[in-house]
Design a protein around this motif. Structure first.
Motif, PDB file in Angstrom:
ATOM      1  N   GLY B  14       0.831  -1.209   0.000  1.00 38.04           N
ATOM      2  CA  GLY B  14       0.000   0.000   0.000  1.00 38.04           C
ATOM      3  C   GLY B  14       0.857   1.247   0.000  1.00 38.04           C
ATOM      4  N   ALA B  15       1.996   1.147  -0.707  1.00 34.85           N
ATOM      5  CA  ALA B  15       3.025   2.203  -0.638  1.00 34.85           C
ATOM      6  C   ALA B  15       2.660   3.440  -1.448  1.00 34.85           C
ATOM      7  CB  ALA B  15       4.369   1.658  -1.135  1.00 34.85           C
ATOM      8  N   GLY B  16       1.633   3.348  -2.290  1.00 36.10           N
ATOM      9  CA  GLY B  16       1.373   4.427  -3.247  1.00 36.10           C
ATOM     10  C   GLY B  16       0.668   5.627  -2.662  1.00 36.10           C
ATOM     11  N   ASN B  17      -0.087   5.420  -1.591  1.00 35.24           N
ATOM     12  CA  ASN B  17      -0.948   6.487  -1.074  1.00 35.24           C
ATOM     13  C   ASN B  17      -0.960   6.490   0.450  1.00 35.24           C
ATOM     14  OD1 ASN B  17      -2.331   7.465  -3.636  1.00 35.24           O
ATOM     15  ND2 ASN B  17      -2.772   5.267  -3.726  1.00 35.24           N
ATOM     16  N   GLY B  18      -1.481   7.574   1.001  1.00 32.95           N
ATOM     17  CA  GLY B  18      -1.812   7.657   2.428  1.00 32.95           C
ATOM     18  C   GLY B  18      -0.669   7.299   3.356  1.00 32.95           C
ATOM     19  N   ALA B  89       0.668  -1.644   4.980  1.00 28.01           N
ATOM     20  CA  ALA B  89      -0.188  -0.448   5.050  1.00 28.01           C
ATOM     21  C   ALA B  89      -1.419  -0.572   4.152  1.00 28.01           C
ATOM     22  CB  ALA B  89       0.611   0.791   4.674  1.00 28.01           C
ATOM     23  N   ALA B  90      -1.440  -1.584   3.275  1.00 31.21           N
ATOM     24  CA  ALA B  90      -2.595  -1.718   2.382  1.00 31.21           C
ATOM     25  C   ALA B  90      -3.828  -2.070   3.203  1.00 31.21           C
ATOM     26  CB  ALA B  90      -2.325  -2.809   1.341  1.00 31.21           C
ATOM     27  N   GLY B  91      -4.900  -1.357   2.969  1.00 28.94           N
ATOM     28  CA  GLY B  91      -6.137  -1.640   3.701  1.00 28.94           C
ATOM     29  C   GLY B  91      -7.304  -0.936   3.047  1.00 28.94           C
ATOM     30  N   ILE B  92      -8.500  -1.487   3.254  1.00 31.41           N
ATOM     31  CA  ILE B  92      -9.701  -0.843   2.713  1.00 31.41           C
ATOM     32  C   ILE B  92     -10.763  -0.735   3.797  1.00 31.41           C
ATOM     33  CG2 ILE B  92      -9.364  -1.399   0.275  1.00 31.41           C
ATOM     34  CD1 ILE B  92     -11.210  -3.835   0.692  1.00 31.41           C
ATOM     35  N   ILE B 139      -0.362  -2.155   9.940  1.00 31.96           N
ATOM     36  CA  ILE B 139      -1.267  -1.042  10.225  1.00 31.96           C
ATOM     37  C   ILE B 139      -2.660  -1.612  10.461  1.00 31.96           C
ATOM     38  CG2 ILE B 139      -2.215   1.161   9.444  1.00 31.96           C
ATOM     39  CD1 ILE B 139       0.827   1.196   9.828  1.00 31.96           C
ATOM     40  N   SER B 140      -3.022  -1.691  11.751  1.00 29.92           N
ATOM     41  CA  SER B 140      -4.374  -2.085  12.127  1.00 29.92           C
ATOM     42  C   SER B 140      -5.199  -0.810  12.202  1.00 29.92           C
ATOM     43  CB  SER B 140      -4.322  -2.841  13.464  1.00 29.92           C
ATOM     44  OG  SER B 140      -5.618  -3.135  13.922  1.00 29.92           O
TER      45      SER B 140
END
Lengths: 252, 253
Positions: B14-18, B89-92, B139-140
């Motif tokens: 999830g490195a691209g954003n946020g 870090a990837a999460g939805i 990242i919870s």
């Protein structure tokens, strides 16, 4: 490893029980990162060691009993007169009275009072001394809990009560001071190599090490690193939390 | 923190954003090299133009695919000469009352938020072992500690991720790998923005979110990244199996 240099340049840090163990570890770390520190401990010797290791203009050390309300008020007054208002308070002082510990049904009320006084009430007293100025200009309060708060060790009812009390105190004060830019957090160390730790029987230490996934006993520097992180700008969005530093022993 | 991460090689999902992007920035600034994984190809392209090539490895793919994850891990380790750390870090998010939640939506949340980090950790462990130890930060969410209304799937997936982290911390300690979780509150990211914009009254929704936190504001991604770096650094060498809330005071964990 390179340490963040000068992170606490210009900051005034007050540390209780700073003469040995975790308190002394915190003092060295803050000093080496540029802070000026106000230190209090019952024993003069440890304070003298710290004072001689760092420039005199960085250290304000007073030998006094942290449970003596008028002595700590005088200490706070002399420290702020010399350095200015406190930016960071580390409420480290505490004691388990392990040598007097025993089964609860036979325990002595005077021992409870001593343990609660030195391990809980002192944190409240020191926090009240610094809170008025921190409400005006922000700040950081760090409280010392313990994994004993979670462990439920037999024979340590008073200490566990005090250290769980620290967590309630931390959360409530965090909410009260949040609007003023003050964060309040606690750390809960597990087995750390200190003087108190050296008095624990070797068999007990072995058992603790076996219960610790990391497989070793921590150093005061491990706790100081966490305290300094929580005291830094890096942790400005963390408040009301209790961080375990125990090599994974409890994971709660 | 300059130099604190010299020669350290970190994989970030999830490195691209946020939050993921904020972590990449901080790691690079601190001297690390970073293997970036994201399903957002455009965001990866932007990373490639912003940072020095030698410090980055970019992999396009989805955390819901074991093959994508394995391939990205191998590519990252190859490009950087090994791996010392992982950040998941990837999460939805899903704002939905339970009666309206379909099986597909439920599974979709778990596939990204819980199965994703599991796949990344599983693929990373051999590399971390080869490196002689390392760090994992998952990242919870504060919602995994204290629930949020209309987020049954999200809250359950994030609570699951915390216990996954702790259980893995037990197992990974044997080879010098520390595993910790961070529980952010609301963070100024595209994910939060789209949840707020979807509300009937976005301004009111924003105020309601803000009011949950004792510090009365929403975090910047960089404030979460600061905690990620600390837990990825030798400064936290005796900390493993914790779930650290970085939430401006909501959960009081």
């Amino acid at each position: 490893m390179e340490k963040p240099a000068g992170r606490f340049e210009g900051k005034i840090v007050m540390i209780t029980g700073a003469g040995s163990g975790i308190g002394a570890g915190c003092a060295s770390r803050f000093l080496s990162e540029g802070a000026r520190v106000a230190l209090i401990d019952r024993e003069e010797e440890g304070l003298a060691q710290l004072t001689s290791a760092f420039p005199a203009e960085q250290v304000h050390a007073v030998a006094a009993d942290c449970t003596d309300a008028s002595a700590i008020a005088a200490f706070h007054r002399s420290a702020t007169e010399r350095f200015g208002p406190i930016d960071i308070l580390v409420n480290n002082v505490g004691q388990s009275a392990r040598e007097r510990a025993g089964e609860f049904h036979r325990s002595d009320e005077d021992v409870w009072r001593f343990v609660l006084e030195v391990s809980l009430i002192t944190a409240m007293r020191f926090s009240r001394l610094v809170a008025p100025k921190m409400r005006e200009r922000g700040g950081r309060i760090l409280n010392m809990s313990s994994d004993a708060a979670f462990a439920g060790d037999a024979g340590l009812v008073d200490y566990a009560t005090a250290k769980m009390g620290i967590i309630g105190f931390t959360r409530s004060l965090a909410r009260e001071l949040a609007p003023f830019g003050v964060t309040v957090n606690a750390v809960a160390p597990g087995a750390i190599r200190t003087r108190a730790h050296d008095r624990v029987p070797a068999a007990v230490i072995d058992r603790i090490r076996q219960q610790t996934p990391a497989g070793f006993v921590g150093e005061p520097a491990d706790v100081a690193a966490a305290i300094c992180f929580l005291a830094s700008d890096e942790a400005r969005f963390i408040t009301g939390q209790t961080l375990l530093i125990d090599g994974g022993r409890w994971m709660i | 923190m300059t130099g604190l991460f010299s020669h350290r090689r970190i994989f970030v999902s999830g490195a691209g954003n946020g939050i993921g992007l904020a972590c990449v920035r901080r790691f690079i600034d601190a001297g690390a090299s970073v293997a970036c994984f994201d399903r957002d190809a455009e965001a990866l392209d932007r990373l490639g133009t912003h940072f020095e090539k030698g410090k980055l490895s970019l992999s396009h793919g989805d955390v819901t695919s074991s093959d994508d994850v394995r391939r990205a891990m191998a590519k990252g380790a190859d490009a950087l000469g090994g791996l010392d750390g992982v950040v998941n870090a990837a999460g939805i998010d899903l704002l939905r009352n339970l009666e309206d939640t379909s099986d597909e939506e439920w599974r979709g949340i778990f596939a990204v938020n819980l199965d994703g980090p599991m796949r990344v950790c599983r693929a990373a462990l051999p590399y971390l072992r080869t490196a002689g130890g390392g760090t994992i930060v998952n990242i919870s969410s504060g919602a995994g500690l204290m629930p949020l209304k209309h987020r049954t799937a999200y809250s359950a997936s994030k609570a699951g991720l915390q216990m996954f982290s702790k259980a893995l911390a037990m197992e990974a300690a044997d080879f010098g790998v520390r595993v910790n979780a961070i529980c952010p509150g609301a963070v100024e990211t595209g994910l939060l923005r789209s949840s707020i914009d979807a509300a009937p009254d976005p301004q009111q929704a924003y105020e309601a979110v803000r009011a949950r936190y004792a510090l009365a504001r929403i975090a910047e991604p960089d404030e979460i990244a600061a905690a990620v770096l600390w837990l990825s650094s030798p400064e936290s060498s005796y900390v493993t199996g914790v779930a650290l809330a970085v939430d401006g005071g909501r959960t009081f964990h």
